[in-house]
Scaffold this active site. Sequence first.
Site, PDB file in Angstrom:
ATOM      1  N   GLY A  43       0.821  -1.312  -0.059  1.00 39.87           N
ATOM      2  CA  GLY A  43       0.122   0.132   0.040  1.00 39.87           C
ATOM      3  C   GLY A  43       0.788   1.113  -0.131  1.00 39.87           C
ATOM      4  O   GLY A  43       0.291   2.247  -0.223  1.00 39.87           O
ATOM      5  N   ARG A  44       2.098   1.138   0.312  1.00 41.19           N
ATOM      6  CA  ARG A  44       2.907   2.372   0.475  1.00 41.19           C
ATOM      7  C   ARG A  44       4.283   1.908   0.109  1.00 41.19           C
ATOM      8  O   ARG A  44       5.221   2.993   0.167  1.00 41.19           O
ATOM      9  CB  ARG A  44       2.694   2.899   1.644  1.00 41.19           C
ATOM     10  CG  ARG A  44       3.374   2.140   3.015  1.00 41.19           C
ATOM     11  CD  ARG A  44       3.152   2.903   4.048  1.00 41.19           C
ATOM     12  NE  ARG A  44       3.178   2.172   5.510  1.00 41.19           N
ATOM     13  CZ  ARG A  44       3.432   2.614   6.499  1.00 41.19           C
ATOM     14  NH1 ARG A  44       3.823   3.627   6.770  1.00 41.19           N
ATOM     15  NH2 ARG A  44       3.361   1.653   7.582  1.00 41.19           N
ATOM     16  N   ASP A  81      -2.748   6.455   2.775  1.00 41.16           N
ATOM     17  CA  ASP A  81      -2.175   7.806   1.984  1.00 41.16           C
ATOM     18  C   ASP A  81      -0.999   7.305   1.283  1.00 41.16           C
ATOM     19  O   ASP A  81      -0.354   8.350   0.487  1.00 41.16           O
ATOM     20  CB  ASP A  81      -1.860   9.102   2.821  1.00 41.16           C
ATOM     21  CG  ASP A  81      -1.062   8.639   4.079  1.00 41.16           C
ATOM     22  OD1 ASP A  81      -0.544   7.813   4.143  1.00 41.16           O
ATOM     23  OD2 ASP A  81      -1.021   9.718   4.843  1.00 41.16           O
ATOM     24  N   ARG A 140      14.528   0.082   1.567  1.00 38.62           N
ATOM     25  CA  ARG A 140      14.906  -1.036   2.179  1.00 38.62           C
ATOM     26  C   ARG A 140      15.191  -1.936   1.375  1.00 38.62           C
ATOM     27  O   ARG A 140      14.743  -2.081   0.146  1.00 38.62           O
ATOM     28  CB  ARG A 140      13.693  -1.396   3.304  1.00 38.62           C
ATOM     29  CG  ARG A 140      12.296  -1.882   2.499  1.00 38.62           C
ATOM     30  CD  ARG A 140      11.630  -2.025   3.511  1.00 38.62           C
ATOM     31  NE  ARG A 140      10.055  -2.412   3.023  1.00 38.62           N
ATOM     32  CZ  ARG A 140       9.034  -2.706   3.656  1.00 38.62           C
ATOM     33  NH1 ARG A 140       8.952  -3.054   5.088  1.00 38.62           N
ATOM     34  NH2 ARG A 140       7.862  -3.052   3.102  1.00 38.62           N
ATOM     35  N   ASP A 191       0.619 -11.121   6.943  1.00 38.52           N
ATOM     36  CA  ASP A 191       1.426 -10.297   5.839  1.00 38.52           C
ATOM     37  C   ASP A 191       2.613  -9.679   6.096  1.00 38.52           C
ATOM     38  O   ASP A 191       3.316  -8.880   5.288  1.00 38.52           O
ATOM     39  CB  ASP A 191       0.214  -9.399   5.202  1.00 38.52           C
ATOM     40  CG  ASP A 191      -0.094  -8.377   6.490  1.00 38.52           C
ATOM     41  OD1 ASP A 191      -0.747  -8.927   7.411  1.00 38.52           O
ATOM     42  OD2 ASP A 191       0.112  -7.303   6.407  1.00 38.52           O
TER      43      ASP A 191
END
Length: 495
Positions: free
Chosen positions: A100-101, A132, A183, A260
């Site tokens: 999601g990000r 967001d 990362r 997850d």
Amino acid sequence: MNRPVDMAASLDLGLAWHNRFASLGEAFYTLRAPTPLPSPHWVGTSPTVADLLGLDRAWLSSPAALDAFTGNLPIAGTQPLASVYSGHQFGQWAGQLGDGRAILLGEVDTPSGPQEVQLKGAGLTPYSRMGDGRAVLRSSIREFLCSEAMHALGIPTSRALCVTGSPAPVRREEIETAAVVTRVAPSFIRFGHFEHFSHHGLHGELRQLADFVIDRFYPACREAPGSPYAALLEAVSARTAEMVAQWQAVGFCHGVMNTDNMSILGLTIDYGPFQFLDAFNPGHICNHSDTGGRYAYNRQPNIAYWNLFALGQALLPLMDDQQQALDALEPYKALMPAALQRRMNAKLGLGRTEDGDAELTESLMKLMAADAVDFTIFWRRLSHAVAGPIDAVRDLFLQREAFDAWAQRWRERLQAEPGFDAAATQSRMLRTNPQVVLRNHLGEIAIQRAKQGDFSEVARLQNALEHPFEELPGQQDLAAFPPDWASQIEISCSS
Ligand code: AMP
Ligand code: MG
């Protein structure tokens, strides 16, 4: 600034990028470039991760690097994408989640094997749901420092190349500012990726993913008797057992062990509300959102099993029957406690395990819990005590006589080791029991300074965490007891 970056004009880092995850096909991801952030600045960099990737350390502080790792300048040869996965969160099926990000840039082949590079906090993806797509400075500093700290402790983990910040506002409980963590890991594939395809009955894709992981990371599973997928489950269980044993031994609480967030490679990933124990409390809950204590410190080994069970269930369509999966999971039940006992014995200075060691460890843990003894300081002082006076360890306890009785048993057990040598044992223990861990309050001090634009404390802490077994001159504050306010710090999933 809220549109994905244009991939046409791109920067050549001189790395050979491969996009092997992308080669899986479109069922596995959506191509999505990072969304730029205004006025980026450096927060921290890890020269050793630059070395790992084959990037020039000096270049890593350049304006071009700053833009590239904030997601503002596309990198030639990358194929940015967000992958789709699902998972169980807090014990419940959560349905589709996905990156999601985090945006996967691609993969670099290095002398230490392939390394995927992700930008976390790089903007919206089709899997952002209500989020967001951003990460805040606070949590990005924590992820950066903890990745590098865990690596230095010898615990399998994703690494962090750098963190950049931006004044762009991000709404959490209050308005904060945005940051991006770059990362790095051989793969960011999670248990949840398998659950996703299994849940949707996409058995072709499930098999394709399992084959991809076996061929690249677990080739021995092909040679194993029986199903290679059962062998994969067993191999993942073994790696997970070793990882969680290391967490327990260093007093690390992950905080959000949802499926997850479980790496198929047995790496510690997705640093959120993690914590290193201060005072020893076996039931410690580090995640303020975890009201039921599902992910409490002493539940981590069982939760890992629960998660492996979920992975086993996801892999069932690839196996002959349920029994194959159950048989593959069975060894974890003995491996986990054995791995933990081996680690605890090393902490105690014992070279091998014997009957009675579990009891010796257990009785120590009870005493430490009863007196809320500081976990890291205890082990460090015990390491010194093996070849010197024990008073500094004894002083940590209220129940001194009970501790004396335990210490007597420990010394007898040590002296029964073949060829026991106090000085050699001490030096081994000092390389096993760290002097500095990323305590919450240390991270918090560095974060508060960083919010004022001063990143020197991030760097000082990073340097100490990169050498956790060394007594660094003038840095005794990093190895001290936590201040009273440390127990008031609340860290939740929201970051
Ligand atoms: P986590 O608990 O941080 O591992 O996140 C669980 C899921 O929520 C993952 O699919 C994340 O990508 C997603 N997520 C978390 N925070 C955000 C955010 N700010 N924007 C978009 N997705 C997010
Ligand atoms: Mg996650």
